[in-house]
Design a protein around this motif. Structure first.
Motif: not given
Length: 293
Positions: A52-65
């Motif tokens: 619920f903190h995220d938006g319409e795009r995947a958060d690169r910082a959380k995506a790892g590799g």
């Protein structure tokens, strides 16, 4: 010869729920943090979702590799519907909870209907769970799905833990503060005991900074002078998309003083649950500590 996927599969998650399937699941949908951990185990999901903190795009910082260009981002929070998940035809969903068994990042009603149609495995990453606990549970899931990190990943983690302990001992009590920018007049200061990665740093000898007591289980919310007054030598700075961007607080004199005094390292509070990701954090902090020796 019978394919491993033809054998019945089951796995008991941290809620005590047993997920089962007629064969080993191959098409996995996961919460972004979980998907990053699975990718390190050699299991790239077909789709990921945010919170619920995220938006319409995947958060690169959380995506790892995770190769985000090859993995469908299905939405986040209220924007994630049952049809969004079922549309990629998963045979397993991997999610997280911060306690109480409630699936994190999915509307409760959506989660209920999802579990009626697809096996769902939920891991607890809340208070009281150590970094090793979470990592080992994901490794167990990976093994049940026929995958796992290479032995070199575990060896690298053990080496990084030794390196961090040595660096912390040589740094003369250099202090590490983890924080999440809230804006020009607010900052969230992490309570180390409430975060598995920060607790792991403390256990390896790092002098993590405890913010003032008060409301807030995981964070103490104050202002930038409050953060500067703690005089850390190293700052772990939340770089997730929901944290305030640098331009929102960069003009604060207290932030400037803090950044001039301390080494500032990027920090992902939702670290992928893998030996690879955990070793990278330890090496980063060790390097910063050596710079303060």
């Amino acid at each position: 010869m019978t394919s491993p996927s033809a054998h019945p599969w089951e796995f008991t998650d941290d809620r005590g729920h047993r997920a089962s399937a007629p064969g080993v699941p191959a098409r996995i949908v996961a919460y972004l943090q979980a998907g990053a951990g699975l990718h390190d185990l050699g299991l790239t999901p077909v789709g990921v979702f945010g919170s619920f903190h995220d938006g319409e795009r995947a958060d690169r910082a959380k995506a790892g590799g995770l190769p985000l260009g090859d993995v469908a981002y299905l939405g986040a929070g209220a924007g994630l519907g049952l049809d969004d998940v079922l549309g990629v035809h998963p045979d397993l969903v991997v999610a997280l909870t911060y306690g109480g068994g409630q699936v994190y990042g999915i509307d409760p009603d959506t989660a209920k209907h999802l579990e009626e149609q697809v096996p769902v495995v939920v891991f607890d990453v809340g208070q009281g769970r150590s970094l090793a606990d979470v990592r080992e549970r994901f490794a167990e899931l990976g093994a049940s799905l026929g995958a796992g990190e290479a032995p070199a990943a575990g060896e690298g983690l053990a080496w990084a833990e030794r390196e961090l302990t040595e660096a912390a001992g040589a740094a003369g009590g250099a202090r590490v503060l983890a924080l999440s920018p809230g804006g020009p007049d607010s900052v969230h200061l992490a309570r180390p005991a409430k975060w598995p990665d920060l607790s792991a740093l403390t256990a390896l000898g790092v002098a993590t900074v405890e913010p003032p007591e008060g409301p807030g289980a995981n964070w103490h919310t104050g202002d930038w002078p409050d953060a500067a007054a703690l005089t850390p030598d190293i700052v772990l700075l939340d770089t997730r998309a929901n944290a305030a961007p640098r331009e929102a607080y960069g003009a604060s004199p207290a932030w400037t003083a803090l950044a001039e005094r301390a080494a500032v390292l990027p920090w992902n509070p939702e670290l992928p649950p893998s030996a690879t990701a955990h070793a990278a954090l330890h090496r980063s902090v060790a390097q910063a500590l050596r710079g303060r020796s």
